[in-house]
Design a protein around this motif. Structure first.
Motif, PDB file in Angstrom:
ATOM      1  N   GLN A 280       0.831  -1.200   0.000  1.00 13.03           N
ATOM      2  CA  GLN A 280       0.000   0.000   0.000  1.00 13.03           C
ATOM      3  C   GLN A 280       0.871   1.257   0.000  1.00 13.03           C
ATOM      4  O   GLN A 280       0.560   2.237  -0.669  1.00 13.03           O
ATOM      5  CB  GLN A 280      -0.910  -0.006   1.222  1.00 13.03           C
ATOM      6  N   THR A 284       0.914   3.970  -2.833  1.00  8.72           N
ATOM      7  CA  THR A 284       0.636   5.381  -2.572  1.00  8.72           C
ATOM      8  C   THR A 284       1.661   6.259  -3.283  1.00  8.72           C
ATOM      9  O   THR A 284       1.304   7.257  -3.923  1.00  8.72           O
ATOM     10  CB  THR A 284       0.661   5.649  -1.057  1.00  8.72           C
ATOM     11  N   ALA A 287       0.763   6.340  -6.836  1.00 11.37           N
ATOM     12  CA  ALA A 287      -0.392   7.202  -7.089  1.00 11.37           C
ATOM     13  C   ALA A 287       0.026   8.672  -7.065  1.00 11.37           C
ATOM     14  O   ALA A 287      -0.380   9.460  -7.917  1.00 11.37           O
ATOM     15  CB  ALA A 287      -1.469   6.934  -6.052  1.00 11.37           C
ATOM     16  N   ILE A 288       0.863   9.025  -6.115  1.00  8.74           N
ATOM     17  CA  ILE A 288       1.316  10.416  -6.011  1.00  8.74           C
ATOM     18  C   ILE A 288       1.991  10.836  -7.313  1.00  8.74           C
ATOM     19  O   ILE A 288       1.956  12.004  -7.688  1.00  8.74           O
ATOM     20  CB  ILE A 288       2.267  10.564  -4.794  1.00  8.74           C
ATOM     21  N   GLY A 289       2.582   9.873  -8.002  1.00  8.26           N
ATOM     22  CA  GLY A 289       3.117  10.182  -9.328  1.00  8.26           C
ATOM     23  C   GLY A 289       4.623   9.995  -9.460  1.00  8.26           C
ATOM     24  O   GLY A 289       5.216  10.491 -10.405  1.00  8.26           O
ATOM     25  N   VAL A 290       5.265   9.281  -8.502  1.00  8.12           N
ATOM     26  CA  VAL A 290       6.710   9.081  -8.656  1.00  8.12           C
ATOM     27  C   VAL A 290       6.953   8.170  -9.849  1.00  8.12           C
ATOM     28  O   VAL A 290       6.102   7.369 -10.234  1.00  8.12           O
ATOM     29  CB  VAL A 290       7.357   8.488  -7.381  1.00  8.12           C
ATOM     30  N   VAL A 369      -5.424   2.849  -4.928  1.00 12.04           N
ATOM     31  CA  VAL A 369      -5.369   3.583  -3.669  1.00 12.04           C
ATOM     32  C   VAL A 369      -6.739   4.104  -3.244  1.00 12.04           C
ATOM     33  O   VAL A 369      -6.960   4.370  -2.075  1.00 12.04           O
ATOM     34  CB  VAL A 369      -4.410   4.788  -3.740  1.00 12.04           C
ATOM     35  N   PHE A 370      -7.640   4.273  -4.202  1.00  6.96           N
ATOM     36  CA  PHE A 370      -8.963   4.775  -3.857  1.00  6.96           C
ATOM     37  C   PHE A 370      -9.953   3.647  -3.601  1.00  6.96           C
ATOM     38  O   PHE A 370     -11.140   3.851  -3.503  1.00  6.96           O
ATOM     39  CB  PHE A 370      -9.498   5.705  -4.965  1.00  6.96           C
TER      40      PHE A 370
ATOM     41  N   ARG B  85       0.488  14.085 -12.384  1.00  2.20           N
ATOM     42  CA  ARG B  85      -0.056  13.885 -11.027  1.00  2.20           C
ATOM     43  C   ARG B  85       0.859  14.503  -9.986  1.00  2.20           C
ATOM     44  O   ARG B  85       0.428  15.178  -9.071  1.00  2.20           O
ATOM     45  CB  ARG B  85      -0.196  12.386 -10.728  1.00  2.20           C
ATOM     46  N   LEU B  86       2.152  14.238 -10.175  1.00  2.00           N
ATOM     47  CA  LEU B  86       3.144  14.714  -9.211  1.00  2.00           C
ATOM     48  C   LEU B  86       3.121  16.242  -9.135  1.00  2.00           C
ATOM     49  O   LEU B  86       3.246  16.832  -8.064  1.00  2.00           O
ATOM     50  CB  LEU B  86       4.532  14.222  -9.653  1.00  2.00           C
ATOM     51  N   TYR B  91      -3.371  14.058  -3.050  1.00  2.00           N
ATOM     52  CA  TYR B  91      -4.419  13.091  -2.762  1.00  2.00           C
ATOM     53  C   TYR B  91      -4.575  12.882  -1.262  1.00  2.00           C
ATOM     54  O   TYR B  91      -3.602  12.853  -0.514  1.00  2.00           O
ATOM     55  CB  TYR B  91      -4.102  11.734  -3.397  1.00  2.00           C
ATOM     56  N   VAL B  92      -5.838  12.730  -0.858  1.00  2.00           N
ATOM     57  CA  VAL B  92      -6.131  12.381   0.534  1.00  2.00           C
ATOM     58  C   VAL B  92      -6.997  11.126   0.498  1.00  2.00           C
ATOM     59  O   VAL B  92      -7.974  11.064  -0.255  1.00  2.00           O
ATOM     60  CB  VAL B  92      -6.856  13.530   1.257  1.00  2.00           C
ATOM     61  N   PHE B  93      -6.597  10.139   1.290  1.00  2.00           N
ATOM     62  CA  PHE B  93      -7.249   8.837   1.187  1.00  2.00           C
ATOM     63  C   PHE B  93      -8.102   8.545   2.418  1.00  2.00           C
ATOM     64  O   PHE B  93      -7.817   9.031   3.519  1.00  2.00           O
ATOM     65  CB  PHE B  93      -6.203   7.735   1.031  1.00  2.00           C
ATOM     66  N   GLN B  94      -9.065   7.702   2.178  1.00  2.00           N
ATOM     67  CA  GLN B  94      -9.935   7.260   3.273  1.00  2.00           C
ATOM     68  C   GLN B  94      -9.112   6.634   4.411  1.00  2.00           C
ATOM     69  O   GLN B  94      -9.325   6.920   5.575  1.00  2.00           O
ATOM     70  CB  GLN B  94     -10.918   6.241   2.700  1.00  2.00           C
ATOM     71  N   ASN B  97      -3.159   6.144   4.346  1.00  2.79           N
ATOM     72  CA  ASN B  97      -2.022   5.692   3.531  1.00  2.79           C
ATOM     73  C   ASN B  97      -0.711   6.386   3.887  1.00  2.79           C
ATOM     74  O   ASN B  97       0.056   6.768   3.019  1.00  2.79           O
ATOM     75  CB  ASN B  97      -2.304   5.917   2.042  1.00  2.79           C
ATOM     76  N   ARG B 158       0.851  16.397   3.542  1.00  4.60           N
ATOM     77  CA  ARG B 158       1.597  15.693   2.498  1.00  4.60           C
ATOM     78  C   ARG B 158       1.022  16.022   1.117  1.00  4.60           C
ATOM     79  O   ARG B 158       1.760  16.254   0.161  1.00  4.60           O
ATOM     80  CB  ARG B 158       1.544  14.184   2.740  1.00  4.60           C
ATOM     81  N   LEU B 168      -7.565  16.004  -4.220  1.00  4.05           N
ATOM     82  CA  LEU B 168      -8.638  15.047  -4.430  1.00  4.05           C
ATOM     83  C   LEU B 168      -8.732  14.158  -3.198  1.00  4.05           C
ATOM     84  O   LEU B 168      -7.734  13.533  -2.813  1.00  4.05           O
ATOM     85  CB  LEU B 168      -8.350  14.203  -5.669  1.00  4.05           C
ATOM     86  N   ASP B 170     -10.877  11.127  -1.267  1.00  2.10           N
ATOM     87  CA  ASP B 170     -11.913  10.098  -1.348  1.00  2.10           C
ATOM     88  C   ASP B 170     -12.328   9.700   0.065  1.00  2.10           C
ATOM     89  O   ASP B 170     -11.543   9.109   0.790  1.00  2.10           O
ATOM     90  CB  ASP B 170     -11.372   8.882  -2.109  1.00  2.10           C
TER      91      ASP B 170
END
Ligand SMILES: Nc1ncnc2c1ncn2[C@@H]1O[C@H](COP(=O)(O)OP(=O)(O)OP(=O)(O)O)[C@@H](O)[C@H]1O
Ligand SMILES: [Mg+2]
Lengths: 372, 223
Positions: A280, A284, A287-290, A369-370, B85-86, B91-94, B97, B158, B168, B170
């Motif tokens: 995970q 993550t 997802a952040i884009g690295v 991640v979502f 994206r970077l 992003y903020v997660f449920q 993370n 973060r 964003l 979720d």
């Protein structure tokens, strides 16, 4: 826990490589023990123990070659050994001149070396005593002649060879079966060698060791029916014989290769588990884009740390194993080259295993991640 | 300024391929203005996370387009999309993370590091971001020891690293109690109002509804 696996895998590899190095080094011990720059033998010579006799008279001819500082004979015969308790063993007799300077197994001091001047005295490597069923100060029989243990050497016995009995040339000549017919009654000293008596090698010290290749060529030109090799050529010939021509080198390299293979599997499994545990977190980052390169870099760094720490610990472990093996006459030799090789292998193993394990993250769907 | 469109979503369709294909989005169009707090609500399975994933560049739709500040992100390749994206999203997660073995500050620092800001600058930026969210005390504690509300605030700090144009989130409050949910909601609405950051949130939570400027309802893949 993960580290324990890496240490295990790398130790396996280190021991295999060190065994191989030790083996390949051990085969050439008698040559390494000598300070000769040039080795002269029959032209048929293949490796140290695989050669035909030449005349003792050759020594004098070689001494006459310009550029030769010293020339000493070495003979090589078969020993049928009977222990004090009538245990039988087969060995090899290495005859040399204990008053000379070109051969001194185990680097004994002068007084000790002089013990071999006594008739029927021999020295033997400490690891061979149990094979010979012999203790210090005891005597046995070689052929039908007495044989007294004069002193014990250390680190002189090749693993692959039968027990080496080090004696004077005269004693060796007396022990050699073909000389038996001339043998004078027990109790008398063996006679000095005649020109026609067989020896195996003439060890030659060059006046200028840097020119030993030229000296070897000069000897070969001026003395008929001999082959003259430099020390390095002689070492290579003997090592190559054992490593390349016999199956032993192949088996040992195969085992080393399997050690590396098992290493890849173990380390791969460990890194795979570790990545799964942190899936995970890596997901993550993704997802952040690295970039993929960043993810591979993270695992490569981790794998490098594992490899280096595992390597250091496994070297320590190998040195421990080494002590145990040495008591049994098996040399586990860690050379700088061998150590570097293992470090490189450990790095390759850990990093490639890490890359493969990281593929799962790189290929994964970032939208994971979502999904809680 | 507030009227500038940050994200344009046009006729978005998403079908998940499987033995029985799932039509999660069935033609969604919406403009999201810069600095707006948009709340997407809807029953479970209505496609909220799917929509957020596509808008956030995490998922490629079956059809339709998403344009973010002039870039049609639905046409970008895998690596370009990751770079986008970077640069542009947080992003903020449920489930927060966070990297549990790291401290709160290190978690935020890492987000700066991956954007090329390292060393002392990253440390300072991380401290400042956490301080603004009232987390000076917690900065040096391992993430796993923090409370849910603290974790989510670290996660917001973060997400803000690199100053994204949109955040964003979720279901950011679904694992928090009322009090912490309110704190997190306030922070997110402040981001939109005071910083001008576009904030898109999916949620079931009625308390967020009060903070949101605009609420859209997603039902069975349609707005
Ligand atoms: N990777 C996937 N493969 C197949 N079907 C999926 C996948 N992800 C989501 N779905 C399906 O798509 C539909 C929409 O899912 P989505 O997660 O977007 O809903 P949601 O509104 O976020 O629901 P919730 O409120 O429970 O989080 C659901 O029917 C879901 O089962
Ligand atoms: Mg969802």
């Amino acid at each position: 826990m993960a580290l324990a696996g890496v240490v295990f895998a790398v130790t396996l590899l280190t021991v295999q490589v060190a065994l191989f190095t030790g083996f390949s080094n051990s085969t050439t011990l008698p040559i390494a023990e000598s300070s000769a720059d040039v080795w002269v033998s029959a032209p048929e010579m293949i490796y140290f123990e695989g050669t035909l006799p030449i005349d003792y008279g050759t020594v004098a001819k070689i001494r006459a070659v310009p550029g030769v500082a010293r020339a000493e004979a070495m003979s090589l015969g078969i020993a049928r050994w009977r222990s004090p308790h009538d245990e039988l063993a087969l060995g090899r007799i290495i005859g040399f001149d204990p008053r000379g300077t070109l051969f001194n197994p185990g680097g004994a001091n002068r007084a000790t070396l002089d013990l071999l001047q006594k008739p029927y005295a021999f020295a033997v490597d400490a690891t061979q005593l149990h094979i010979l069923d012999l203790r210090a100060g005891q005597s046995g029989v070689i052929g039908s002649l007495p044989a007294h243990l004069a002193y014990v050497t250390r680190g002189t016995q090749p693993i692959v060879s039968a027990t080496f009995f080090y004696t004077s040339l005269e004693t060796a000549n007396a022990y050699t079966p073909s000389a038996l017919s001339f043998f004078s009654p027990p109790g008398s000293a063996p006679p000095p060698l005649e020109e026609t008596d067989p020896i195996m090698y003439v060890m030659v010290k060059a006046q200028s060791p840097a020119d030993s290749a030229q000296l070897a060529a000069a000897i070969q030109r001026s003395v008929p029916h001999v082959r003259a090799l430099t020390r390095d050529q002689m070492l290579a010939a003997t090592r190559d014989y054992w490593v390349k021509r016999t199956g032993i080198g192949f088996i040992l390299s195969l085992i080393a290769l399997m050690g590396a293979f098992v290493g890849v599997v173990i380390v791969g499994q460990i890194l795979y588990t570790s990545i799964n545990e942190h899936f995970q977190e890596y997901g993550t980052l993704k997802a952040i884009g690295v970039s993929d390169g960043y993810l591979y870099g993270v695992i490569a760094l981790q794998a490098t740390c594992m490899a280096v720490i595992g390597y250091v610990l496994s070297l320590a472990l190998t040195f421990a194993v080494r002590g145990v093996a040495a008591e049994r006459g098996v040399d586990i030799l860690i050379t700088p080259g061998g150590a570097l090789l293992v470090l490189a292998a450990a790095l390759v193993i850990c990093i490639s295993a890490g890359m493969i394990a990281m593929q799962r993250v790189v290929r994964s769907d970032p939208a994971l991640v979502f999904r809680a | 300024m507030l009227d500038k469109v940050a994200v344009t979503v046009h006729d978005l369709r998403m079908t998940y391929p499987s033995t029985k294909p799932v039509h999660a989005l069935k033609g969604v169009s919406i403009d999201i203005r810069q600095g707006e707090l948009l709340l997407i609500m809807g029953p479970s399975g209505s496609g909220k996370s799917t929509l957020l994933s596509i808008v956030g560049g995490l998922l490629t739709p079956t059809a339709g387009s998403v344009v973010v500040l002039g870039t049609e992100i639905t046409r970008l390749g895998r690596n370009e999309l990751a770079r986008f994206r970077l640069r542009s999203f947080g992003y903020v997660f449920q489930g927060f993370n966070l990297f549990n073995a790291m401290t709160g500050a290190e978690n935020v620092e890492l987000a700066y590091n991956v954007r090329g800001i390292r060393g002392r600058r990253a440390r300072k930026a991380s401290r400042d971001a956490l301080a603004q969210l009232g987390l000076e005390e917690q900065a040096n504690r391992p993430a796993r020891e923090l409370s849910g509300g603290e974790k989510q605030r670290v996660a917001i700090a973060r997400a803000l690293a690199g100053d994204p144009c949109a955040i964003l989130a979720d279901e950011p409050t679904s694992q928090l109690d009322t009090e912490n949910g309110a704190i997190v909601t306030n922070i997110l609405s402040d981001l939109a109002r005071k910083r001008g950051t576009t904030v898109v949130i999916t949620s079931h939570d009625d308390r967020i509804r009060r903070a949101a400027e605009r609420v859209v309802l997603l039902d069975d893949g349609r707005l």
